[in-house]
Motif scaffolding. Structure first.
Motif, PDB file in Angstrom:
ATOM      1  N   MET A   1       0.887  -1.159   0.166  1.00 15.29           N
ATOM      2  CA  MET A   1      -0.139  -0.051   0.002  1.00 15.29           C
ATOM      3  C   MET A   1       0.940   1.122  -0.165  1.00 15.29           C
ATOM      4  SD  MET A   1      -3.293  -1.119   2.251  1.00 15.29           S
ATOM      5  CE  MET A   1      -4.001   0.421   1.759  1.00 15.29           C
ATOM      6  N   LYS A   2       0.539   2.240  -0.534  1.00 17.35           N
ATOM      7  CA  LYS A   2       1.161   3.392  -0.596  1.00 17.35           C
ATOM      8  C   LYS A   2       0.784   4.599   0.606  1.00 17.35           C
ATOM      9  CE  LYS A   2       0.745   3.197  -5.519  1.00 17.35           C
ATOM     10  NZ  LYS A   2       2.128   2.622  -6.223  1.00 17.35           N
ATOM     11  N   LYS A   3       1.921   5.279   0.829  1.00 19.02           N
ATOM     12  CA  LYS A   3       1.656   6.298   1.959  1.00 19.02           C
ATOM     13  C   LYS A   3       0.992   7.588   1.124  1.00 19.02           C
ATOM     14  CE  LYS A   3       5.565   5.158   4.883  1.00 19.02           C
ATOM     15  NZ  LYS A   3       6.780   5.389   5.416  1.00 19.02           N
ATOM     16  N   VAL A   4       0.291   8.349   2.212  1.00 19.17           N
ATOM     17  CA  VAL A   4      -0.780   9.329   1.498  1.00 19.17           C
ATOM     18  C   VAL A   4      -0.379  10.613   2.558  1.00 19.17           C
ATOM     19  CG1 VAL A   4      -2.871  10.223   0.949  1.00 19.17           C
ATOM     20  CG2 VAL A   4      -2.407   7.996   0.368  1.00 19.17           C
ATOM     21  N   ARG A   5       0.041  11.575   1.876  1.00 18.18           N
ATOM     22  CA  ARG A   5       0.062  12.761   2.558  1.00 18.18           C
ATOM     23  C   ARG A   5      -0.910  13.781   2.551  1.00 18.18           C
ATOM     24  NH1 ARG A   5       5.285  15.159   1.327  1.00 18.18           N
ATOM     25  NH2 ARG A   5       4.600  15.540  -0.888  1.00 18.18           N
ATOM     26  N   ILE A   6      -1.288  14.241   3.767  1.00 19.77           N
ATOM     27  CA  ILE A   6      -2.674  15.112   4.123  1.00 19.77           C
ATOM     28  C   ILE A   6      -2.199  16.307   4.429  1.00 19.77           C
ATOM     29  CG2 ILE A   6      -4.665  15.364   5.200  1.00 19.77           C
ATOM     30  CD1 ILE A   6      -4.721  12.151   5.689  1.00 19.77           C
ATOM     31  N   THR A   7      -2.337  17.344   3.659  1.00 20.70           N
ATOM     32  CA  THR A   7      -1.901  18.670   4.016  1.00 20.70           C
ATOM     33  C   THR A   7      -3.119  19.991   4.385  1.00 20.70           C
ATOM     34  OG1 THR A   7       0.246  18.471   2.709  1.00 20.70           O
ATOM     35  CG2 THR A   7      -0.359  20.730   3.448  1.00 20.70           C
TER      36      THR A   7
END
Length: 100
Positions: A1-7
């Motif tokens: 699974m991929k990491k997801v950045r939340i800004t």
């Protein structure tokens, strides 16, 4: 699974709606513009507002699985999304993007 950045990019405040409809409250939101969280395995990052998470959860989970291109080309980067929390008086806009 991929990491997801939340800004957290921007908060809008509708004072006229607050004055007209909202009961006075002392504490509202702890999110600050520029704050960043990383979702691992599509899970809510520690410290991210649970209500904001409810608005973005499905998008983060999809991106973490490598899915994207929401709404047939909505975003310039198909592996991203712009989501707002569900606070009708002071919503925050969050940019969500795959980082690996």
């Amino acid at each position: 699974m991929k990491k997801v950045r939340i800004t957290a990019l921007r908060q809008t405040v509708y004072k006229d709606l607050m004055e007209r409809y909202e009961n006075p409250i002392e504490h509202t939101c702890d999110v600050k513009e520029g704050q960043v969280w990383i979702s691992v395995d599509g899970k809510r990052p520690e410290g991210l507002c649970p209500s904001a998470w409810g608005s973005m959860k499905e998008f983060v989970e999809s991106l973490s699985r490598g899915e994207g291109n929401f709404y047939d080309g909505w975003m310039k980067d198909p592996m991203s999304a712009m989501i707002s929390c569900n606070d009708g008086f002071r919503p925050f806009s969050f940019y969500i993007e795959v980082i690996e």
